[in-house]
Design a protein around this motif. Structure first.
Motif, short mmCIF file in Angstrom:
data_model
loop_
_atom_site.label_atom_id
_atom_site.label_comp_id
_atom_site.label_asym_id
_atom_site.label_seq_id
_atom_site.Cartn_x
_atom_site.Cartn_y
_atom_site.Cartn_z
N ASP A 87 0.83 -1.21 0.00
CA ASP A 87 0.00 0.00 0.00
C ASP A 87 0.86 1.26 0.00
OD1 ASP A 87 -2.24 -1.60 0.04
OD2 ASP A 87 -2.42 -1.56 2.23
N MET A 88 1.96 1.24 0.76
CA MET A 88 2.81 2.42 0.84
C MET A 88 3.47 2.70 -0.50
SD MET A 88 6.09 3.08 3.33
CE MET A 88 7.02 1.79 2.50
N ARG A 89 3.98 1.66 -1.16
CA ARG A 89 4.66 1.88 -2.44
C ARG A 89 3.68 2.25 -3.55
NH1 ARG A 89 9.87 -2.14 -2.85
NH2 ARG A 89 10.62 -1.82 -0.71
N LEU A 90 2.46 1.72 -3.48
CA LEU A 90 1.45 2.15 -4.44
C LEU A 90 1.18 3.64 -4.31
CD1 LEU A 90 -1.12 -0.80 -4.27
CD2 LEU A 90 0.28 -0.18 -6.23
N ARG A 114 -2.04 4.17 -10.44
CA ARG A 114 -3.47 4.38 -10.70
C ARG A 114 -4.26 3.29 -10.00
NH1 ARG A 114 -2.21 4.71 -16.67
NH2 ARG A 114 -1.50 6.84 -17.03
N GLU A 115 -5.45 3.68 -9.52
CA GLU A 115 -6.29 2.70 -8.83
C GLU A 115 -7.07 1.84 -9.82
OE1 GLU A 115 -8.79 4.68 -6.07
OE2 GLU A 115 -7.14 5.42 -4.82
N THR A 116 -7.34 2.38 -11.00
CA THR A 116 -8.09 1.64 -12.01
C THR A 116 -7.40 1.80 -13.36
OG1 THR A 116 -9.52 3.56 -12.42
CG2 THR A 116 -10.30 1.93 -10.82
N GLY A 117 -7.80 0.96 -14.30
CA GLY A 117 -7.24 1.05 -15.64
C GLY A 117 -5.86 0.42 -15.73
N ILE A 118 -5.24 0.61 -16.88
CA ILE A 118 -3.92 0.05 -17.13
C ILE A 118 -2.87 0.92 -16.45
CG2 ILE A 118 -2.23 -0.54 -18.91
CD1 ILE A 118 -4.55 -1.03 -20.81
N CYS A 119 -2.04 0.30 -15.61
CA CYS A 119 -1.00 1.04 -14.89
C CYS A 119 0.22 0.13 -14.76
CB CYS A 119 -1.49 1.50 -13.52
SG CYS A 119 -0.25 2.43 -12.58
N PRO A 120 1.32 0.40 -15.46
CA PRO A 120 2.52 -0.44 -15.34
C PRO A 120 3.09 -0.47 -13.93
CG PRO A 120 2.65 0.98 -17.28
CD PRO A 120 1.49 1.45 -16.47
N VAL A 121 2.99 0.65 -13.20
CA VAL A 121 3.53 0.70 -11.84
C VAL A 121 2.76 -0.24 -10.93
CG1 VAL A 121 3.93 2.19 -9.85
CG2 VAL A 121 4.36 3.06 -12.15
N LEU A 142 4.25 -3.67 -9.01
CA LEU A 142 4.21 -3.88 -7.55
C LEU A 142 3.42 -5.12 -7.19
CD1 LEU A 142 3.77 -0.19 -6.35
CD2 LEU A 142 5.83 -1.59 -6.25
N TYR A 143 2.29 -5.35 -7.85
CA TYR A 143 1.51 -6.55 -7.56
C TYR A 143 2.25 -7.81 -8.00
CZ TYR A 143 -2.77 -4.41 -5.82
OH TYR A 143 -3.69 -3.77 -5.05
N THR A 144 3.04 -7.72 -9.07
CA THR A 144 3.86 -8.86 -9.48
C THR A 144 4.90 -9.18 -8.41
OG1 THR A 144 3.55 -8.27 -11.81
CG2 THR A 144 5.39 -9.73 -11.27
N GLN A 145 5.56 -8.14 -7.87
CA GLN A 145 6.52 -8.36 -6.78
C GLN A 145 5.84 -8.96 -5.56
OE1 GLN A 145 8.41 -4.62 -6.02
NE2 GLN A 145 9.27 -4.43 -8.10
N CYS A 146 4.64 -8.45 -5.25
CA CYS A 146 3.90 -8.99 -4.09
C CYS A 146 3.56 -10.46 -4.31
CB CYS A 146 2.64 -8.16 -3.87
SG CYS A 146 1.65 -8.70 -2.45
N PHE A 147 3.15 -10.82 -5.52
CA PHE A 147 2.82 -12.21 -5.80
C PHE A 147 4.06 -13.10 -5.73
CE2 PHE A 147 0.94 -15.44 -8.91
CZ PHE A 147 0.20 -16.04 -7.91
N ASP A 148 5.20 -12.59 -6.22
CA ASP A 148 6.44 -13.36 -6.10
C ASP A 148 6.82 -13.58 -4.64
OD1 ASP A 148 6.65 -13.52 -8.82
OD2 ASP A 148 8.04 -11.82 -9.02
N GLU A 149 6.59 -12.58 -3.81
CA GLU A 149 6.89 -12.74 -2.38
C GLU A 149 5.96 -13.77 -1.75
OE1 GLU A 149 8.26 -12.32 1.56
OE2 GLU A 149 9.17 -12.02 -0.41
N ILE A 150 4.70 -13.76 -2.15
CA ILE A 150 3.76 -14.78 -1.64
C ILE A 150 4.19 -16.17 -2.09
CG2 ILE A 150 1.39 -15.60 -1.77
CD1 ILE A 150 0.50 -12.69 -1.94
N ILE A 151 4.64 -16.30 -3.34
CA ILE A 151 5.13 -17.59 -3.82
C ILE A 151 6.33 -18.03 -3.00
CG2 ILE A 151 6.23 -18.74 -5.78
CD1 ILE A 151 4.49 -17.11 -7.63
N GLU A 166 0.61 -10.96 -21.70
CA GLU A 166 1.40 -10.78 -22.92
C GLU A 166 0.53 -10.96 -24.17
OE1 GLU A 166 4.57 -13.53 -22.60
OE2 GLU A 166 5.68 -12.38 -21.08
N ALA A 167 -0.41 -11.91 -24.10
CA ALA A 167 -1.32 -12.09 -25.24
C ALA A 167 -2.18 -10.85 -25.45
CB ALA A 167 -2.20 -13.32 -25.02
N TYR A 168 -2.68 -10.29 -24.34
CA TYR A 168 -3.47 -9.05 -24.46
C TYR A 168 -2.60 -7.90 -24.97
CZ TYR A 168 -7.64 -10.89 -22.19
OH TYR A 168 -8.78 -11.59 -21.90
N GLN A 169 -1.35 -7.83 -24.53
CA GLN A 169 -0.46 -6.78 -25.03
C GLN A 169 -0.21 -6.93 -26.53
OE1 GLN A 169 3.02 -7.12 -22.55
NE2 GLN A 169 2.24 -5.68 -21.02
#
Length: 267
Positions: A116-119, A125-132, A136-145, A171-174
């Motif tokens: 939450d702090m880094r977001l 952005r709270e909605t829509g496409i946001c690379p940031v 951060l959510y990818t890093q969080c998921f890796d930490e959970i893994i 990647e397919a959507y991109q």
């Protein structure tokens, strides 16, 4: 010889151990060998699990601590899922592996607070496409893994499949988005080209219309001139005809008078 070197926490939500100095000649698996190494570790891990399940009953296995071999296998699987970071500094090769310390409830709470702090800090952005936000959510998921894999390697590998599937979907959507953008740009260029062609056609038709209007005006002028000439000619012919009739009447009258003058003495 290995020595520890304390450095500031990396800019990631994944928990890493302190980096260690390694030899430049140490072998390291390249990115292309990660899948192969993971398959090998999986086979070794499941074979080892089958062996221990036969030797130790279920109740005793729950109470028996993990051996050094099992811990090493878990660490290898964890390092395969989340490869270590390596870099060179002053001609020395440093390696930093993910932490193998089991996570507690406090670690999960801290992970959520850090997310939450880094977001908020990086103004994601709270909605829509946001690379940031995605990073951060990818890093969080890796930490959970990482946390799950330490306690249960099978569950961690299942989460790895989920992570890879999500990445492939994104990647397919991109790729679809890039293709649609390229298609839209191509259609826009074609539309612009067609628009310019239509403008040229309009200008050509306007010029043709002006030429035809000029021809109509010229033909009207010629027709009016022809009508005037025809009227003048008709008036001249009528006047000439009238004069001829008058001349003929006068001549006829003269001849009649002469004839009467000739016939009168004979009576």
């Amino acid at each position: 010889m290995t020595t520890e070197r304390i450095i500031p926490s990396p800019n990631t939500l994944v928990k890493y151990d302190n980096p260690i100095l390694v030899s430049k000649h140490d072998s390291k698996a390249g990115p292309s060998g990660v899948r192969l190494a993971l398959l090998v570790l999986l086979s070794r891990f499941f074979n080892m699990k089958t062996k221990y399940s036969v030797m130790i009953p279920d109740e005793a296995a729950k109470k028996t601590p993990l051996t050094a071999d099992i811990k090493r296998e878990a660490e290898e699987i964890l390092n395969t899922i989340l490869p270590p970071k390596e870099w060179e500094d002053d001609g020395q090769l440093w390696r930093q592996c993910v932490s193998t310390t089991p996570a507690t409830r406090l670690d999960v709470v801290n992970l959520q607070e850090q997310l939450d702090m880094r977001l908020q800090q990086r103004q994601a952005r709270e909605t829509g496409i946001c690379p940031v936000r995605r990073e951060l959510y990818t890093q969080c998921f890796d930490e959970i893994i990482r946390q799950v894999t330490i306690n249960c390697a099978e569950r961690g590998l299942l989460l790895l499949r989920v992570r890879d599937e999500m990445r492939m979907t994104i990647e397919a959507y991109q790729a679809l988005y890039c293709s649609s953008v390229a298609f839209g740009m191509r259609k826009a260029l074609q539309a612009e080209q067609g628009k310019s062609d239509l403008f040229e056609d309009v200008e050509t038709l306007k010029k043709e219309k002006q030429d035809l209007e000029n021809q109509i005006t010229e033909l009207k002028q010629r027709a009016e001139q022809a009508d005037r000439r025809a009227a003048e000619t008709r008036l001249a012919e009528e006047r000439k005809h009238t004069e001829e009739i008058a001349f003929l009447k006068k001549t006829n009258q003269q001849l009649k008078t002469q004839l009467e003058g000739i016939l009168a003495p004979k009576k």
